[in-house]
Design a protein around this motif. Structure first.
Motif, PDB file in Angstrom:
ATOM      1  N   LYS A 202       0.853  -1.194   0.000  1.00  0.00           N
ATOM      2  CA  LYS A 202       0.000   0.000   0.000  1.00  0.00           C
ATOM      3  C   LYS A 202       0.889   1.244   0.000  1.00  0.00           C
ATOM      4  O   LYS A 202       1.949   1.234   0.611  1.00  0.00           O
ATOM      5  CB  LYS A 202      -0.902   0.007   1.251  1.00  0.00           C
ATOM      6  CG  LYS A 202      -1.846  -1.177   1.345  1.00  0.00           C
ATOM      7  CD  LYS A 202      -2.745  -1.100   2.583  1.00  0.00           C
ATOM      8  CE  LYS A 202      -1.985  -1.363   3.870  1.00  0.00           C
ATOM      9  NZ  LYS A 202      -2.882  -1.406   5.044  1.00  0.00           N
ATOM     10  N   PRO A 203       0.535   2.333  -0.639  1.00  0.00           N
ATOM     11  CA  PRO A 203      -0.724   2.581  -1.358  1.00  0.00           C
ATOM     12  C   PRO A 203      -0.705   2.139  -2.828  1.00  0.00           C
ATOM     13  O   PRO A 203      -1.721   2.189  -3.499  1.00  0.00           O
ATOM     14  CB  PRO A 203      -0.850   4.091  -1.273  1.00  0.00           C
ATOM     15  CG  PRO A 203       0.563   4.570  -1.322  1.00  0.00           C
ATOM     16  CD  PRO A 203       1.368   3.555  -0.542  1.00  0.00           C
ATOM     17  N   THR A 206      -3.187  -0.729  -3.284  1.00  0.00           N
ATOM     18  CA  THR A 206      -4.430  -0.728  -2.504  1.00  0.00           C
ATOM     19  C   THR A 206      -5.646  -0.936  -3.395  1.00  0.00           C
ATOM     20  O   THR A 206      -6.501  -1.787  -3.126  1.00  0.00           O
ATOM     21  CB  THR A 206      -4.590   0.590  -1.718  1.00  0.00           C
ATOM     22  OG1 THR A 206      -3.460   0.785  -0.875  1.00  0.00           O
ATOM     23  CG2 THR A 206      -5.845   0.547  -0.860  1.00  0.00           C
ATOM     24  N   ASN A 233      -2.592   5.348   2.483  1.00  0.00           N
ATOM     25  CA  ASN A 233      -2.590   3.905   2.229  1.00  0.00           C
ATOM     26  C   ASN A 233      -3.987   3.301   2.174  1.00  0.00           C
ATOM     27  O   ASN A 233      -4.269   2.438   1.335  1.00  0.00           O
ATOM     28  CB  ASN A 233      -1.800   3.177   3.322  1.00  0.00           C
ATOM     29  CG  ASN A 233      -0.306   3.351   3.162  1.00  0.00           C
ATOM     30  OD1 ASN A 233       0.157   4.029   2.257  1.00  0.00           O
ATOM     31  ND2 ASN A 233       0.454   2.736   4.053  1.00  0.00           N
TER      32      ASN A 233
END
Length: 277
Positions: A202-203, A206, A233
């Motif tokens: 993440k990000p 995500t 994130n």
């Protein structure tokens, strides 16, 4: 919340527990990698950030190449500061950053939670990500040990246990599986998740993970609730897909309110209790 979610994604650190005493170990480990001549300044800067007396604040971005602190909201750069706190003129900002920066956690570090504060300060004093990662893994190993006690948030385990009968609970963390499983075991949460995603990147990934979960469990994005203490994130990417969000803003970061905001894991529990049948 607009409607009851059918799937809840939870981060690990800072989301399912509130302990922060491991950060002392983490900071000491990073400090030991620095030359003795800069160790005191490293600690002073760290304390200055915690006291909200430094341009490096939660919710900002540190540019490791230019040694500058960027204030960026809604995909727009609002201000840029030097390490000492001087504000750059708009013309200089435009020259350096003609476009909004993309957080990559290599050059541009998002100060989204307490893990990234000593990372950014270490980068300012010359350490690279490979070196600070060593301290991160060393800290996680310390957290796995028998001498490190985890203090569960009262009522949190019981809340998740009640939810799991009707809602898919998914853990999504950037931390490795081995140490994360030990932490969950210490908290009594290990068996409460339908699925666990470790080393989630993440990000960057995500949205990819949320799309995968939506398809696997046959739920719409609007039926997914993302919960975490790192806005970049866990909150911003989820909101871009129209997921519901609860942001645990431990440090009053000033990010745009995209959903429910609480200031602690304890503050999260009443919202989750409303979802119990």
């Amino acid at each position: 919340m607009n409607n009851k979610p059918k799937l809840i994604i939870l981060d690990l650190d800072g989301t399912v527990y509130e302990d922060i005493h491991h950060f002392d170990y983490y900071v000491d480990s990073i400090k030991s990698l620095l030359p003795e001549t800069t160790q005191d300044n490293f600690l002073k800067d760290y304390q200055s950030v915690l006291n909200n007396e430094h341009p490096l604040k939660f919710g900002r971005i540190y540019d490791t190449h230019n040694d500058l602190v960027i204030v960026q909201f809604n995909n727009s750069i609002e201000d840029v500061y030097t390490w000492s706190g001087s504000q750059l003129e708009q013309g200089k900002i435009q020259d350096l950053y003609p476009q909004p920066v993309n957080i990559d956690m290599q050059r541009y570090l998002s100060i989204g939670d307490l893990w990234w504060v000593p990372n950014a300060i270490a980068a300012h004093y010359g350490l690279n990500r490979t070196q600070t990662k060593q301290s991160f893994f060393k800290t996680r190993e310390y957290m796995m040990g028998p001498d490190f006690n985890m203090i569960p948030v009262p009522g949190f385990k019981e809340c998740l246990a009640s939810l799991q009968s009707t809602i898919h609970l998914v853990l999504m963390t950037n931390s490795p599986q081995v140490d994360s499983e030990v932490i969950l075991e210490k908290l009594g949460l290990k068996d409460l998740f339908t699925e666990k995603i470790f080393t989630a990147s993440k990000p960057t990934k995500t949205i990819e993970h949320i799309k995968y979960l939506s398809e696997k469990y046959k739920v719409s994005y609007e039926e997914i609730l993302s919960i975490g203490d790192n806005y970049i994130n866990e909150i911003l990417p989820a909101s871009q897909l129209s997921c519901q969000t609860i942001y645990i803003d431990h440090h009053n970061s000033g990010y745009e309110n995209l959903g429910i905001v609480v200031n602690s894991v304890r503050g999260l529990i009443p919202h989750l209790n409303k979802l119990i049948d």
